[in-house]
Design a protein around this motif. Structure first.
Motif, PDB file in Angstrom:
ATOM      1  N   GLY A 138       2.341   1.355  -3.713  1.00  7.33           N
ATOM      2  CA  GLY A 138       1.356   1.925  -4.391  1.00  7.33           C
ATOM      3  C   GLY A 138       0.551   3.411  -4.279  1.00  7.33           C
ATOM      4  N   THR A 139       1.085   4.202  -2.819  1.00  5.53           N
ATOM      5  CA  THR A 139       0.374   5.807  -2.763  1.00  5.53           C
ATOM      6  C   THR A 139       1.655   6.374  -3.408  1.00  5.53           C
TER       7      THR A 139
ATOM      8  N   ARG B   3      -3.101  -2.412  -7.557  1.00  9.31           N
ATOM      9  CA  ARG B   3      -4.832  -1.883  -7.017  1.00  9.31           C
ATOM     10  C   ARG B   3      -4.553   0.424  -6.271  1.00  9.31           C
ATOM     11  N   SER B   4      -3.599   0.187  -5.560  1.00 11.32           N
ATOM     12  CA  SER B   4      -3.487   1.341  -4.230  1.00 11.32           C
ATOM     13  C   SER B   4      -2.864   2.602  -5.655  1.00 11.32           C
ATOM     14  N   THR B   5      -1.622   1.917  -7.126  1.00 11.51           N
ATOM     15  CA  THR B   5      -1.437   3.084  -7.720  1.00 11.51           C
ATOM     16  C   THR B   5      -2.195   3.924  -8.644  1.00 11.51           C
TER      17      THR B   5
ATOM     18  N   LYS C  28      -1.862  -5.530  -5.405  1.00 16.96           N
ATOM     19  CA  LYS C  28      -2.450  -4.841  -4.171  1.00 16.96           C
ATOM     20  C   LYS C  28      -1.387  -3.901  -4.035  1.00 16.96           C
ATOM     21  N   VAL C  29       0.473  -3.587  -4.582  1.00 18.83           N
ATOM     22  CA  VAL C  29       0.546  -2.253  -5.412  1.00 18.83           C
ATOM     23  C   VAL C  29      -0.114  -1.719  -6.881  1.00 18.83           C
TER      24      VAL C  29
ATOM     25  N   GLY D 105       1.246  -1.317   0.085  1.00 22.28           N
ATOM     26  CA  GLY D 105       0.214   0.067   0.653  1.00 22.28           C
ATOM     27  C   GLY D 105       0.749   1.065   0.191  1.00 22.28           C
ATOM     28  N   ASN D 106       1.823   0.997   0.639  1.00 16.64           N
ATOM     29  CA  ASN D 106       2.758   2.328   0.946  1.00 16.64           C
ATOM     30  C   ASN D 106       3.687   2.675  -0.799  1.00 16.64           C
TER      31      ASN D 106
ATOM     32  N   ARG E 273       1.599   6.728  -6.727  1.00 17.22           N
ATOM     33  CA  ARG E 273       0.066   7.578  -7.613  1.00 17.22           C
ATOM     34  C   ARG E 273       0.867   9.591  -6.816  1.00 17.22           C
TER      35      ARG E 273
END
Length: 266
Positions: free
Chosen positions: A130-131, A160-162, A157-158, A127-128, A134
């Motif tokens: 990906g965030t 999706r977060s991007t 998971k990465v 998540g970190n 983005r």
């Protein structure tokens, strides 16, 4: 319609979702959802799959079919049960695609003027990452360099977060970050380490010229050998009993301070 999880394409999708080794071998990754499929670069779109329920929505189906045809492929339909098995989410959106990776040599990120680069050492939370990707697109960074012990940037998971930034932010993976930092410094880039030893706050430094920020592992921060290579230490001031910020939040503050300074100059 594909109705069995024993189908080779279904089995391959599941492997691509679950195993970074398979993604590396095939140089492909999977995206899910209408937004991610429609934003995919045409030249990198390899296959598209829809669930039986999704295909009944004529408007969405046509949009996806048009995108797929532009890439020279035609969507295949899975039964809802099979699609759910192939999906990485609890509530699948009904469409997914296989995308080819675009590999970047970290040296290629050094080109251009007023570069803004992020180095991430052993980041573990998808998540970190990906965030950060983005946010990095929003802040206008030139690319992200990871070491090989960081989380796989192409895991679901990465991705999706991007929210699509995975297509547009250059990502390079280096076996060892120390030669990367040496090359950056040799090419005139100031390398800032987010570090508790920093005497100046992050907003007291000048990021108008070529800049690189280094962010370390969520639990341990930057390794000492890499931190010592920085040209400057910077700190993020804290109130209360907070000792450090989430890596994604820290990276966002630094990148957007650089963007603020550069925008204000113009």
């Amino acid at each position: 319609m594909i109705t069995s999880t024993a189908n080779p394409r279904v089995k391959n999708l599941i492997q691509l979702q679950k195993k970074s080794k398979v993604r590396r071998e095939q140089q492909c990754f999977v995206v899910e959802g209408v937004k991610m499929v429609l934003e995919a670069p045409v030249e990198r779109l390899k296959a598209v799959y829809m669930s039986e329920s999704f295909a009944k929505d004529e408007k969405q189906r046509r949009a996806v079919e048009t995108k797929a045809r532009s890439a020279g492929c035609f969507p295949e339909i899975f039964s809802d049960r099979v699609f759910k098995e192939a999906s990485d989410t609890m509530t699948p959106q009904g469409v997914m695609a296989v995308i080819s990776m675009k590999t970047w040599d970290w040296k290629s990120l050094f080109r251009g003027e007023r570069r803004l680069i992020l180095i991430l050492e052993s980041l573990q939370d998808p998540g970190n990452l990906g965030t950060i990707l983005r946010t990095g697109e929003g802040a206008g960074i030139d690319g992200v360099i990871l070491n090989h012990t960081s989380v796989d940037p192409y895991m679901p998971k990465v991705i999706r977060s991007t929210m699509g930034s995975i297509y547009r932010v250059p990502i390079a993976v280096a076996e060892d970050l120390e030669p990367v930092v040496s090359s950056l410094k040799d090419s005139g880039v100031r390398v800032f380490a987010a570090h508790l030893k920093g005497r100046k706050s992050y907003y007291e430094q000048d990021y108008l010229k070529d800049t690189c920020f280094m962010i370390g592992n969520e639990a341990n921060g930057l390794s000492e050998p890499l931190a010592q290579m920085a040209t400057d230490y910077i700190r993020i001031p804290m109130s209360g009993q907070v000792e450090s910020l989430n890596a994604g939040v820290a990276a966002a503050l630094l990148m957007y301070e650089a963007k603020r300074q550069r925008t204000a100059e113009n």
